[in-house]
Design an enzyme around this catalytic site. Structure first.
Site, mmCIF file in Angstrom:
data_model
loop_
_atom_site.group_PDB
_atom_site.id
_atom_site.type_symbol
_atom_site.label_atom_id
_atom_site.label_comp_id
_atom_site.label_asym_id
_atom_site.label_seq_id
_atom_site.Cartn_x
_atom_site.Cartn_y
_atom_site.Cartn_z
ATOM 1 N N ASP A 32 -12.237 -37.868 50.916
ATOM 2 C CA ASP A 32 -10.943 -37.836 50.210
ATOM 3 C C ASP A 32 -10.332 -36.444 50.191
ATOM 4 O O ASP A 32 -9.180 -36.248 50.568
ATOM 5 C CB ASP A 32 -11.102 -38.287 48.748
ATOM 6 C CG ASP A 32 -11.281 -39.794 48.628
ATOM 7 O OD1 ASP A 32 -10.885 -40.521 49.561
ATOM 8 O OD2 ASP A 32 -11.821 -40.228 47.590
ATOM 9 N N ARG A 113 -16.203 -31.997 34.160
ATOM 10 C CA ARG A 113 -14.779 -31.944 34.522
ATOM 11 C C ARG A 113 -13.977 -30.861 33.798
ATOM 12 O O ARG A 113 -13.190 -30.164 34.440
ATOM 13 C CB ARG A 113 -14.112 -33.310 34.329
ATOM 14 C CG ARG A 113 -14.588 -34.385 35.301
ATOM 15 C CD ARG A 113 -14.390 -33.970 36.735
ATOM 16 N NE ARG A 113 -14.641 -35.065 37.660
ATOM 17 C CZ ARG A 113 -15.615 -35.087 38.561
ATOM 18 N NH1 ARG A 113 -16.456 -34.073 38.657
ATOM 19 N NH2 ARG A 113 -15.768 -36.109 39.376
ATOM 20 N N ASP A 142 -11.745 -39.358 35.203
ATOM 21 C CA ASP A 142 -11.758 -37.968 35.647
ATOM 22 C C ASP A 142 -10.365 -37.355 35.737
ATOM 23 O O ASP A 142 -10.168 -36.188 35.431
ATOM 24 C CB ASP A 142 -12.490 -37.859 36.989
ATOM 25 C CG ASP A 142 -13.987 -38.102 36.829
ATOM 26 O OD1 ASP A 142 -14.518 -37.789 35.745
ATOM 27 O OD2 ASP A 142 -14.615 -38.610 37.774
ATOM 28 N N SER A 194 -19.650 -44.394 45.772
ATOM 29 C CA SER A 194 -18.891 -43.272 45.241
ATOM 30 C C SER A 194 -19.806 -42.518 44.287
ATOM 31 O O SER A 194 -20.236 -43.053 43.269
ATOM 32 C CB SER A 194 -17.645 -43.781 44.513
ATOM 33 O OG SER A 194 -17.093 -42.744 43.742
HETATM 34 N N1 ARG Z 1 -18.230 -43.403 34.573
HETATM 35 C C1 ARG Z 1 -18.573 -42.024 34.451
HETATM 36 C C2 ARG Z 1 -17.497 -41.287 33.718
HETATM 37 O O1 ARG Z 1 -16.433 -41.774 33.563
HETATM 38 C C3 ARG Z 1 -18.886 -41.420 35.799
HETATM 39 C C4 ARG Z 1 -17.701 -41.135 36.648
HETATM 40 C C5 ARG Z 1 -18.094 -40.649 37.993
HETATM 41 N N2 ARG Z 1 -16.991 -40.064 38.671
HETATM 42 C C6 ARG Z 1 -16.738 -40.213 39.948
HETATM 43 N N3 ARG Z 1 -15.672 -39.626 40.411
HETATM 44 N N4 ARG Z 1 -17.482 -40.948 40.743
HETATM 45 O O2 ARG Z 1 -17.724 -40.193 33.270
#
Ligand code: ARG
Length: 421
Positions: A32, A113, A142, A194
């Protein structure tokens, strides 16, 4: 035309194409953000500075990532080792707050993040960028965490999130990558999970994980040994805390990053920390995640045990409510919300006496507390024992206590019996 585009802006921090000249791209090296690195140059006629943040993702080669960014036309490529800051300022407070969202998720992504976005702001300013770009989709948490951070810390910076708008699926992205000579890690044949990871844990999403009736395929576990393959001999690991922060493993004093790495390694070997989670995302969706969180499982189990031991019944009952609130704020992308730092002041205070050592037995996926030691334990073996009595505890006082303690409940029960005839 410019006006047309302007009308598509929903938020104050979204960039108008005309004002995008130099972009700080949060670059992971994956498909990406690699496609994005090229796409931004073409679509916006803008320069791109790539920023890659090391939060302890296992097995990442940052020289390769940096080389790839420069090869794809970045005017500069920065790699920042933020592991110490992440451990000290994000993971340690999470440990003090026993931070778990939805009964099982130790928030590793949610903790990472705000730091990544804070660094994006710092490096955007350093490189004279007007815009920050990230690779988050419009369906996840995110984007909330990153954009809320940027909008809070740097109101002068704009944000673009190409994946939300470019309407390329994986096929189209691969096609775009081929056309522009972008190398695809791991080949194009198989759709990968992912993944997001750092030193506090790893998540997998996508593919069969979206089918709730599909039990985990073995190949998803790239970190933790599957419990059925873990050693037949258990191992006891001792975690020592000072004021709520882990400082030693099996008696050996270690820096926090090193300590968490070692705990993860031991946990991985014993199959610790596999979580199959249905999660309420902040954007309304319910989604399934597979987590591998060996270090977090060991540390949070040990910390919670020690904290309960040195705190009173009232402190223990109250803190859980604040812990849940802390985890929710962080999950929901509000790291910079003042309530979070207000809560941290409480967490620090409540952890002042959380000093001691907890022994945890690891065996085929299970982590169970087996020993506890603390100079601050609100525990007196002489009082608790069945063997003798006396001292501070008077068994003769117990009937009087029970009489009054149960008084209201007994009265209420009698009234109901009476009403029922
Ligand atoms: N579900 C988790 C969260 O919202 C993990 C997210 C993982 N992020 C990703 N871009 N694959 O914090």
């Amino acid at each position: 035309m410019a006006d047309d585009r302007r009308r598509t802006r929903t938020a104050s921090y979204e960039a108008d194409p005309g004002e995008v000249n130099r972009v700080l791209l949060l670059y992971s090296g994956g498909l990406d953000t690699s496609v994005m690195l090229k796409w931004i140059q073409d679509e916006y006629d803008a320069e791109v500075v790539a920023l890659t943040v090391n939060l302890g993702q296992p097995g990442e080669d940052y020289d390769v990532v940096k080389g790839k960014a420069l090869q794809l036309g970045a005017v500069a490529a920065e790699v920042v080792d933020a592991r110490e800051t992440f451990a000290r300022d994000f993971v340690a407070p999470a440990i003090k707050a026993n931070a778990i969202y939805g009964l099982a998720y130790p928030l590793f992504t949610a903790l990472g993040r705000p730091l990544i976005a804070q660094l994006a702001v710092e490096y955007a300013r350093k490189h004279g960028c007007d815009t920050i770009a990230h690779g988050c989709t419009g369906k996840g948490n995110d984007q909330v965490r990153i954009e809320a951070t940027v909008a809070t810390l740097a109101p002068e910076l704009k944000v673009i999130a190409p994946v939300r708008g470019w309407q390329m699926g994986r096929e189209e992205e691969i096609e775009y990558a081929r056309k522009h000579g972008i190398p695809i890690k791991g080949g194009a044949e198989q759709t990968p999970y992912s993944i997001d990871d750092n030193l506090w844990g790893r998540s997998s999403e996508g593919r069969w994980i979206e089918d709730l009736s599909h039990a985990p395929d073995d190949d998803v576990f790239q970190l933790v040994t599957r419990p059925e393959l873990a050693p037949d001999e258990p191992q006891v690991v001792e975690v020592t805390f000072e004021q709520g922060v882990p400082v030693a493993l099996d008696g050996e004093r270690l820096g926090l990053v090193e300590l968490l790495d070692r705990a993860a390694e031991i946990g991985c070997r014993h199959g610790i920390g596999i979580v199959d989670h249905i999660e309420d995302r902040i954007v309304g969706l319910k989604v399934r995640d597979i987590y591998e969180v060996p270090a977090a499982t060991i540390m949070l189990t040990a910390h919670a045990e020690l904290e309960r031991l040195v705190s009173t019944i009232h402190q223990n009952q109250f803190k859980g409510e604040l812990d849940r609130k802390w985890a929710y704020l962080v999950y929901a992308g509000l790291w910079w919300e003042p309530l979070r730092s207000d809560l941290d002041a409480y967490m620090d205070r409540a952890n002042e006496r959380v000093t001691g050592t907890i022994g945890i037995k690891l065996f085929k996926g299970h982590a169970r507390v087996v020993t506890r030691a603390s100079p601050n334990a609100v525990y007196d073996a002489a009082l608790a024992t069945f063997e003798t009595s006396g001292g501070l505890f008077s068994q003769q006082a117990s009937p009087g206590f029970i009489e009054l303690w149960s008084l209201q409940s007994r009265m209420a029960h009698r009234l109901r019996e009476h009403d029922a005839g």
